[in-house]
Design a protein around this motif. Structure first.
Motif, mmCIF file in Angstrom:
data_model
loop_
_atom_site.group_PDB
_atom_site.id
_atom_site.type_symbol
_atom_site.label_atom_id
_atom_site.label_comp_id
_atom_site.label_asym_id
_atom_site.label_seq_id
_atom_site.Cartn_x
_atom_site.Cartn_y
_atom_site.Cartn_z
ATOM 1 N N GLU A 39 43.570 34.811 46.984
ATOM 2 C CA GLU A 39 43.543 33.891 45.852
ATOM 3 C C GLU A 39 42.143 33.268 45.793
ATOM 4 O OE1 GLU A 39 46.634 34.400 44.881
ATOM 5 O OE2 GLU A 39 47.405 34.959 46.851
ATOM 6 N N ALA A 40 41.668 33.016 44.597
ATOM 7 C CA ALA A 40 40.348 32.413 44.405
ATOM 8 C C ALA A 40 40.515 30.970 43.959
ATOM 9 C CB ALA A 40 39.546 33.194 43.372
ATOM 10 N N VAL A 41 40.175 30.027 44.843
ATOM 11 C CA VAL A 41 40.289 28.604 44.529
ATOM 12 C C VAL A 41 39.007 28.148 43.838
ATOM 13 C CG1 VAL A 41 40.565 26.281 45.456
ATOM 14 C CG2 VAL A 41 41.800 28.184 46.493
ATOM 15 N N GLY A 97 45.174 33.754 40.906
ATOM 16 C CA GLY A 97 45.966 34.572 41.813
ATOM 17 C C GLY A 97 45.560 36.027 41.823
ATOM 18 N N GLY A 98 45.431 36.584 43.022
ATOM 19 C CA GLY A 98 45.183 38.002 43.174
ATOM 20 C C GLY A 98 46.384 38.747 43.726
ATOM 21 N N PHE A 100 38.163 40.628 44.346
ATOM 22 C CA PHE A 100 37.943 39.798 43.156
ATOM 23 C C PHE A 100 36.724 40.263 42.360
ATOM 24 C CE2 PHE A 100 41.047 36.971 44.996
ATOM 25 C CZ PHE A 100 41.683 36.472 43.866
ATOM 26 N N ASP A 101 35.739 40.815 43.034
ATOM 27 C CA ASP A 101 34.604 41.384 42.316
ATOM 28 C C ASP A 101 35.073 42.539 41.442
ATOM 29 O OD1 ASP A 101 31.778 41.630 41.740
ATOM 30 O OD2 ASP A 101 31.825 43.457 42.930
ATOM 31 N N THR A 102 36.011 43.336 41.961
ATOM 32 C CA THR A 102 36.567 44.453 41.196
ATOM 33 C C THR A 102 37.433 43.964 40.049
ATOM 34 O OG1 THR A 102 36.564 45.800 43.219
ATOM 35 C CG2 THR A 102 37.905 46.580 41.365
ATOM 36 N N LEU A 103 38.291 42.986 40.333
ATOM 37 C CA LEU A 103 39.182 42.460 39.296
ATOM 38 C C LEU A 103 38.411 41.856 38.125
ATOM 39 C CD1 LEU A 103 41.965 40.780 41.480
ATOM 40 C CD2 LEU A 103 42.261 42.757 39.972
#
Length: 348
Positions: free
Chosen positions: A213-215, A203-204, A247-250
């Motif tokens: 969200e990244a599945v 979850g983002g 997501f790259d940052t997270l």
């Protein structure tokens, strides 16, 4: 108003906003085919310790659950979930709208038990009338659960073994996964989830991103033409870069874990403050969601100064309420909440 209503009240972590501004003028391909999405996928694969994964970025949690469940199930199949599961209670029938029934099991502090899952599946396959019934086609769990509780590694492995024995996928909703992974004492890790689950999402939206969200499908257990299924469900973002950059940052410099740990530290302060004031907990949650059984007289006064979630009635004079911390919660917010509570409790 002071708010502990949810963990997505704020916009996004400053590092994400900075990267979005920094990359704003770049011209990139769409639908998640840009290099930022590719970089994010590589970092997620490394965090999962599983390189043979397929990863997709979707816009939100409900869209993700509806898309993944619909993609994994045949038209005659349903999804097994706890009675308190998000897909059963708080998604407005999104799963049923795709033509699939949510088959419920009893919840135990928000979780399902392996032995009850085994009994349900065995009973179904022993039923001679099963061709006239909805087939149990997959299992849905969330970690943390809807009640803020966590599965143990053993519980997750047992559920995975049962699903494998019955040849149905195990799917984990990770809307708040960062908070579950950051909880002290947990033995569930991202690599363990990747080993146990046929599909899960990171979850983002609730963990520092604006949205997304990244599945993850470990070992390429991806339904056929899944990108097309995503688009059919309105969950495919044309400007996929916006999700990839986030997501790259997270997943750069351990940011996802750092901000998740902050939320858990704030929840621990919140919990201790409630305990010092002898407030009654509905259950023991180790994560960022804290549930209280609150007297209605206190609740009504508190609502005038603080925003929180009213869950359900407990009895005639008490209500279950939820306070949630997030990646952005400040210590001074908790101190102010405690001061307000002290005033109200003194008055009552």
């Amino acid at each position: 108003m002071l708010s502990f209503e949810n963990d997505y009240a704020e916009g996004a972590h400053e590092a994400i906003l900075h990267r979005l501004i920094e990359t704003n003028s770049e011209q990139l391909s769409g639908y998640g085919t840009d290099h930022y999405c590719a970089d994010a996928k590589k970092k997620i694969q490394e965090a999962c310790e599983c390189k043979d994964t397929d990863i997709y970025f979707l816009v939100g949690g409900t869209q993700t659950n509806a898309t993944v469940i619909d993609g994994l199930l045949a038209p005659y199949e349903g999804v097994i979930a706890a009675s308190t599961g998000h897909v059963n209670v708080h998604e407005a029938g999104a799963i049923e709208a795709t033509g699939h029934k949510v088959i419920t099991l009893p919840q135990h502090d928000g979780k399902i038990r392996a032995e009850e899952l085994e009994t349900l599946l065995r009973t179904f396959w022993e039923d001679t009338s099963r061709e006239h019934m909805v087939f149990p086609g997959m299992v849905y769990i969330s970690h943390p659960t809807e009640l803020g509780t966590l599965y143990t590694a053993a519980e997750l492995e047992n559920l995975s073994a049962i699903c494998e024995a019955h040849q149905i996928p195990l799917y984990l909703d990770g809307a708040r996964l960062g908070y579950g992974l950051a909880t002290p004492g947990t033995d569930v890790t991202l690599p363990l989830i990747a080993r146990c689950c046929d599909a899960f999402y990171i979850g983002g939206t609730k963990v520092g991103a604006l949205c997304g969200e990244a599945v993850v499908f470990p070992h390429h257990h991806t339904p056929k033409h899944f990108l097309t299924t995503i688009k059919q469900h309105g969950a495919l973002l044309a400007k996929g870069r916006l999700l990839g950059i986030q997501f790259d940052t997270l997943f750069t410099n351990d940011l996802y874990n750092k901000i998740s740990r902050h939320a858990i530290e704030m929840a621990d302060r919140l919990k201790k403050g409630f305990q010092e004031r002898n407030l009654t907990f509905y259950l023991d949650s180790p994560t960022n969601q804290q549930f209280l059984v609150m007297e209605d007289t206190i609740l009504e006064r508190l609502k005038k100064q603080v925003v929180f979630s009213v869950w359900e009635k407990y009895d005639e004079s008490h209500t279950i309420v939820r306070f949630a911390t997030s990646w952005a919660t400040k210590e001074e917010d908790i101190e102010r909440l405690m001061s307000i509570l002290d005033e109200i409790i003194y008055e009552v």
